[in-house]
Design a protein around this motif. Structure first.
Motif, mmCIF file in Angstrom:
data_model
loop_
_atom_site.group_PDB
_atom_site.id
_atom_site.type_symbol
_atom_site.label_atom_id
_atom_site.label_comp_id
_atom_site.label_asym_id
_atom_site.label_seq_id
_atom_site.Cartn_x
_atom_site.Cartn_y
_atom_site.Cartn_z
ATOM 1 N N GLY A 150 0.726 -1.373 -0.100
ATOM 2 C CA GLY A 150 0.099 0.081 0.125
ATOM 3 C C GLY A 150 0.885 1.336 0.031
ATOM 4 N N TRP A 151 0.295 2.447 0.436
ATOM 5 C CA TRP A 151 0.898 3.658 0.636
ATOM 6 C C TRP A 151 0.506 4.490 1.656
ATOM 7 N N GLY A 152 1.541 5.163 2.250
ATOM 8 C CA GLY A 152 1.272 6.126 3.287
ATOM 9 C C GLY A 152 1.239 7.527 2.551
ATOM 10 N N TRP A 153 0.520 8.261 3.018
ATOM 11 C CA TRP A 153 -0.004 9.794 2.298
ATOM 12 C C TRP A 153 -0.156 10.773 3.534
ATOM 13 N N LEU A 154 0.506 11.927 2.995
ATOM 14 C CA LEU A 154 -0.012 13.257 3.525
ATOM 15 C C LEU A 154 -1.014 13.753 2.505
ATOM 16 N N THR A 155 -2.046 14.048 2.888
ATOM 17 C CA THR A 155 -3.098 14.645 2.192
ATOM 18 C C THR A 155 -3.845 15.968 2.761
ATOM 19 N N LEU A 156 -4.768 16.562 1.694
ATOM 20 C CA LEU A 156 -5.442 17.453 2.245
ATOM 21 C C LEU A 156 -6.897 17.000 2.369
ATOM 22 N N ASN A 157 -7.547 16.792 3.588
ATOM 23 C CA ASN A 157 -8.729 16.153 3.816
ATOM 24 C C ASN A 157 -9.874 17.072 2.920
ATOM 25 N N GLY A 158 -10.497 16.386 2.115
ATOM 26 C CA GLY A 158 -11.465 17.106 1.186
ATOM 27 C C GLY A 158 -12.772 17.598 2.185
ATOM 28 N N ALA A 159 -13.015 17.123 3.375
ATOM 29 C CA ALA A 159 -14.049 17.292 4.092
ATOM 30 C C ALA A 159 -13.903 18.374 5.214
ATOM 31 N N THR A 160 -12.741 18.607 5.504
ATOM 32 C CA THR A 160 -12.225 19.683 6.473
ATOM 33 C C THR A 160 -11.026 20.785 6.117
ATOM 34 N N GLY A 161 -10.553 20.579 4.898
ATOM 35 C CA GLY A 161 -9.570 21.439 4.172
ATOM 36 C C GLY A 161 -8.302 21.326 5.067
ATOM 37 N N LYS A 162 -8.145 20.370 5.947
ATOM 38 C CA LYS A 162 -6.810 20.276 6.851
ATOM 39 C C LYS A 162 -5.956 19.401 6.366
ATOM 40 N N LEU A 163 -4.813 19.475 6.704
ATOM 41 C CA LEU A 163 -3.759 18.287 6.496
ATOM 42 C C LEU A 163 -4.251 17.006 7.148
ATOM 43 N N ASP A 164 -4.000 15.823 6.518
ATOM 44 C CA ASP A 164 -4.204 14.560 7.224
ATOM 45 C C ASP A 164 -3.313 13.666 6.950
ATOM 46 N N VAL A 165 -3.034 12.543 7.786
ATOM 47 C CA VAL A 165 -2.072 11.250 7.059
ATOM 48 C C VAL A 165 -3.001 10.177 7.228
ATOM 49 N N ILE A 166 -2.738 9.519 6.074
ATOM 50 C CA ILE A 166 -3.812 8.295 5.748
ATOM 51 C C ILE A 166 -2.967 7.134 5.228
ATOM 52 N N THR A 167 -3.482 5.939 5.161
ATOM 53 C CA THR A 167 -2.885 4.940 4.272
ATOM 54 C C THR A 167 -3.815 4.285 3.350
ATOM 55 N N THR A 168 -3.370 3.967 2.047
ATOM 56 C CA THR A 168 -4.434 3.077 1.102
ATOM 57 C C THR A 168 -3.704 1.958 0.887
ATOM 58 N N ALA A 169 -4.551 0.905 0.828
ATOM 59 C CA ALA A 169 -4.003 -0.328 0.407
ATOM 60 C C ALA A 169 -3.925 -0.569 -1.084
ATOM 61 N N ASN A 170 -2.903 -1.483 -1.287
ATOM 62 C CA ASN A 170 -2.688 -1.764 -2.737
ATOM 63 C C ASN A 170 -2.433 -0.657 -3.515
ATOM 64 N N GLN A 171 -3.231 -0.402 -4.675
ATOM 65 C CA GLN A 171 -2.767 0.819 -5.230
ATOM 66 C C GLN A 171 -4.065 1.826 -5.435
ATOM 67 N N ASP A 172 -4.684 1.677 -4.192
ATOM 68 C CA ASP A 172 -6.015 2.645 -3.900
ATOM 69 C C ASP A 172 -5.535 4.109 -4.039
ATOM 70 N N MET A 173 -6.207 5.038 -4.367
ATOM 71 C CA MET A 173 -5.856 6.481 -4.503
ATOM 72 C C MET A 173 -6.620 7.076 -3.289
ATOM 73 N N PRO A 174 -5.971 8.145 -2.554
ATOM 74 C CA PRO A 174 -6.697 9.106 -1.758
ATOM 75 C C PRO A 174 -8.061 9.683 -2.314
ATOM 76 N N SER A 175 -8.065 9.658 -3.412
ATOM 77 C CA SER A 175 -9.138 10.593 -3.843
ATOM 78 C C SER A 175 -10.585 9.659 -3.836
ATOM 79 N N SER A 176 -10.237 8.136 -3.644
ATOM 80 C CA SER A 176 -11.282 7.482 -3.476
ATOM 81 C C SER A 176 -11.902 7.522 -1.882
ATOM 82 N N VAL A 177 -11.282 7.975 -0.943
ATOM 83 C CA VAL A 177 -11.728 8.515 0.123
ATOM 84 C C VAL A 177 -11.967 9.823 0.532
ATOM 85 N N GLY A 178 -11.986 10.692 -0.470
ATOM 86 C CA GLY A 178 -12.279 12.323 -0.429
ATOM 87 C C GLY A 178 -11.039 13.042 -0.143
#
Length: 232
Positions: A150-178
């Motif tokens: 999978g992947w570890g990510w620093l993202t912008l949370n589309g719901a809050t507009g804040k930075l977030d740290v998430i992981t995705t399995a396999n080749q799933d993209m952060p956009s798939s969870v907003g």
């Protein structure tokens, strides 16, 4: 009746693919913006060549095949075939998008790798995490906890507009969870095993030395602008 929502990539997924060449056009592997040896000693030239020329190229080839088959199935109104292709589209499309971001997220130490300069991103990191060191510890901890690939990510949370740290399995993209991807850490074995063997925590620790913070900061500024515009 079967929902037609599963018969084509989601809007977010389609936009991600379109930014790399269009959903219906042939996708190609983007050139690396540096030599294979640019990231040494953190990531060897051998890994970079295999990772870029073989692994990424395979995702692109399989994505093109899946999209051709999808177009044929849509032309025939073959719903079953369209549904069956969704897994291949998601996996290979994600592999293409994620890696295209990953290459841009990296740069050699001699060319500024690892250097986060003053600006909106640095301010946000310090406000939310306390420091860059604490952010990297958070990303590394979550990424090391991935079961499998999978992947570890620093993202912008589309719901809050804040930075977030998430992981995705396999080749799933952060956009798939907003989430909007800003920085991705590839946790697949092919990204590190030739250099680090089974000690992936050393790979996670060292990769921060070659992060292209100018690229991450630009992605952050663009994501914040888009988020703010959506609220007006």
């Amino acid at each position: 009746m079967l929902s037609t929502k599963v018969l084509a990539p989601s809007k977010q997924f389609a936009r991600s693919l379109a930014s790399l060449g269009g959903v219906r056009s042939k996708h190609t592997v983007p050139d690396l913006p540096y030599d294979y040896s640019e990231l040494e000693p953190v990531i060897s030239a051998k890994i970079m060549q295999l990772h870029h020329d073989k692994h990424h190229a395979t995702y692109v080839a399989n994505l093109n095949v899946a999209e051709e088959k999808l177009a044929e199935a849509q032309a025939k109104n073959d719903v079953s075939a369209q549904v069956a292709l969704q897994a291949a589209l998601r996996f290979n499309g994600g592999g293409h998008v994620n890696h295209s971001i990953f290459w841009q997220n990296l740069i050699g130490e001699k060319n500024g790798g690892g250097q986060l300069h003053d600006g909106a991103l640095k301010t946000a990191i310090e406000q939310q995490f306390g420091s860059l060191q604490k952010l990297s510890a958070s990303v590394n901890g979550k990424t090391a906890g991935i079961m499998g690939s999978g992947w570890g990510w620093l993202t912008l949370n589309g719901a809050t507009g804040k930075l977030d740290v998430i992981t995705t399995a396999n080749q799933d993209m952060p956009s798939s969870v907003g989430h909007v991807p800003l920085l991705g850490i590839d946790a697949w074995e092919h990204a590190y095993y030739l250099d680090y063997n089974n000690v992936k925590v050393d790979y996670f620790k060292n990769i921060w030395r070659v992060i292209n913070w100018k690229d991450v900061a630009k992605r952050y500024d663009d994501a914040v602008a888009t988020y703010n515009a959506s609220k007006n």
